[in-house]
Design an enzyme around this catalytic site. Structure first.
Site, PDB file in Angstrom:
ATOM      1  N   ASP A   1       0.793  -1.204  -0.024  1.00  0.00           N
ATOM      2  CA  ASP A   1      -0.059  -0.044   0.094  1.00  0.00           C
ATOM      3  C   ASP A   1       0.874   1.354  -0.074  1.00  0.00           C
ATOM      4  OD1 ASP A   1      -1.855   1.799   0.210  1.00  0.00           O
ATOM      5  OD2 ASP A   1      -2.389   1.255   2.446  1.00  0.00           O
ATOM      6  N   ARG A   2       1.664   1.097  -1.124  1.00  0.00           N
ATOM      7  CA  ARG A   2       2.568   2.363  -1.268  1.00  0.00           C
ATOM      8  C   ARG A   2       2.090   3.958  -1.382  1.00  0.00           C
ATOM      9  NH1 ARG A   2       5.341   6.115  -2.397  1.00  0.00           N
ATOM     10  NH2 ARG A   2       7.418   6.381  -2.857  1.00  0.00           N
ATOM     11  N   LYS A   3       0.734   3.963  -1.950  1.00  0.00           N
ATOM     12  CA  LYS A   3       0.326   5.043  -2.387  1.00  0.00           C
ATOM     13  C   LYS A   3       1.199   6.271  -3.207  1.00  0.00           C
ATOM     14  CE  LYS A   3      -3.199   5.089   1.290  1.00  0.00           C
ATOM     15  NZ  LYS A   3      -3.015   4.027   2.098  1.00  0.00           N
TER      16      LYS A   3
HETATM   17  O1  S5P Z   1      -8.915   5.605   2.370  1.00  0.00           O
HETATM   18  C1  S5P Z   1      -7.933   4.780   2.815  1.00  0.00           C
HETATM   19  C2  S5P Z   1      -7.138   3.858   2.016  1.00  0.00           C
HETATM   20  C3  S5P Z   1      -6.243   2.851   2.951  1.00  0.00           C
HETATM   21  S1  S5P Z   1      -5.426   2.036   1.762  1.00  0.00           S
HETATM   22  N1  S5P Z   1      -7.990   4.568   4.307  1.00  0.00           N
HETATM   23  C4  S5P Z   1      -7.226   3.693   4.855  1.00  0.00           C
HETATM   24  O2  S5P Z   1      -7.301   3.401   6.068  1.00  0.00           O
HETATM   25  N2  S5P Z   1      -6.273   2.626   4.129  1.00  0.00           N
HETATM   26  C5  S5P Z   1      -5.321   1.658   4.706  1.00  0.00           C
HETATM   27  O3  S5P Z   1      -6.101   0.860   5.384  1.00  0.00           O
HETATM   28  C6  S5P Z   1      -4.309   2.573   5.724  1.00  0.00           C
HETATM   29  O4  S5P Z   1      -3.270   2.836   5.559  1.00  0.00           O
HETATM   30  C7  S5P Z   1      -4.301   1.117   6.732  1.00  0.00           C
HETATM   31  O5  S5P Z   1      -3.365   0.393   6.679  1.00  0.00           O
HETATM   32  C8  S5P Z   1      -5.803   0.307   6.592  1.00  0.00           C
HETATM   33  C9  S5P Z   1      -6.695   0.449   7.426  1.00  0.00           C
HETATM   34  O6  S5P Z   1      -6.098   0.215   9.005  1.00  0.00           O
HETATM   35  P1  S5P Z   1      -7.307  -0.077  10.086  1.00  0.00           P
HETATM   36  O7  S5P Z   1      -6.372  -0.554  11.373  1.00  0.00           O
HETATM   37  O8  S5P Z   1      -8.048   1.186  10.419  1.00  0.00           O
HETATM   38  O9  S5P Z   1      -8.303  -1.126   9.923  1.00  0.00           O
END
Ligand code: S5P
Length: 268
Positions: free
Chosen positions: A91-93
């Protein structure tokens, strides 16, 4: 269960080479869970992968989050993920111009050599997808790009009028695009994204948790089953699994919910 049956039109219509692999894995393991493995040690990651591996379809990493990263250790971790039949998703964005993004697929982390899927913002224009695919091509591999069309965090600028539509228009015809990131915390927004995308691309959604509502530092959470019924093809779950007392049981619970919702959506 036949993958073509549960995935419906998307099985035939999706055009990125990595998509069917994901769909197959999801069917074999009966899970649409993508683990956001946001841990900071190699040992923690290795233990987590072993405890949740049977219940997830893909492993999402932030390679630059790991304090004790080594190339050798990472190679072993990827082999471990592959032994659990996981798609590896960095997930390097990425967000730069095409040639720089291509170069950033190499570098110290050499993402092109181990990731099957990566995320990118389309803010710099559509050529970023070709840049990233050229990165894979440089090492004789294929991959897929997930473009961020929506985000789960409050106040994000992808919600400004026209952005999501423009992102979908820019990516929909490019076979390098595996799919789009949609906002799992708002099922109505997600349904709108699905209407724009149609069946040609997948949508994966972060911002899902069995406990819905506001999370830490602006993160927002919606219900995993609602996300899939609204059109998500993969739920990205991080803290809901790795912060749980029993990550294996939590992963299994998310897996069961996701699979049941997919069957309900497909009417199988
Ligand atoms: O809009 C986004 C896009 C991504 S890829 N919101 C996010 O939270 N993410 C990713 O999803 C974020 O980088 C993290 O690794 C994951 C969410 O993690 P959680 O602990 O909140 O479920």
């Amino acid at each position: 269960m036949e993958a073509a049956e549960v995935w419906g039109a998307r099985w035939d219509t999706c055009d990125n080479p990595m998509v069917r692999r994901y769909m197959d894995v999801a069917c074999r393991k009966q899970t649409l869970v993508i683990l956001a493995a946001d841990l900071r040690t190699m040992e923690g990651l290795a233990n987590l992968i072993d405890s949740v591996g049977p219940h997830i379809a893909a492993l999402k990493t932030h390679v630059d989050l790991v304090d004790d990263w080594t190339a050798e250790g990472w190679g072993a971790l990827c082999e471990q993920a592959e032994s659990h039949d996981l798609i590896i998703f960095e997930d390097r964005k990425f967000a730069d111009i095409g040639p720089i993004s291509r170069g950033q697929m190499a570098g110290v982390y050499d993402i092109r050599s181990w990731a099957n899927v990566v995320t990118a913002h389309g803010i710099s224009g559509p050529d970023i997808v070709d840049g990233l695919c050229a990165g894979w091509d440089d090492v004789g591999r294929d991959g897929g790009v997930l473009l961020l069309a929506q985000m789960s965090s409050r106040g994000n600028l992808l919600g400004l009028q026209g952005y999501t539509d423009a992102m979908v228009s820019a990516g929909i015809s490019n076979t390098g695009v595996f799919g789009f990131i949609g906002n799992g915390s708002r099922a109505t927004e997600l349904a709108q994204l699905r209407a724009l995308v149609g069946d040609k691309k997948l949508i994966w959604t972060p911002g899902v948790n069995l406990v819905v509502g506001d999370g830490e530092m602006g993160q927002r959470y919606g219900d995993p089953a609602q996300a899939i019924l609204a059109g998500s093809d993969g739920i990205i779950v991080g803290s809901g699994i790795y912060k749980s007392e029993s990550p294996g049981d939590a992963a299994k619970a998310y897996a069961d919910i996701s699979w049941k919702a997919l069957l309900e959506r497909s009417g199988v």
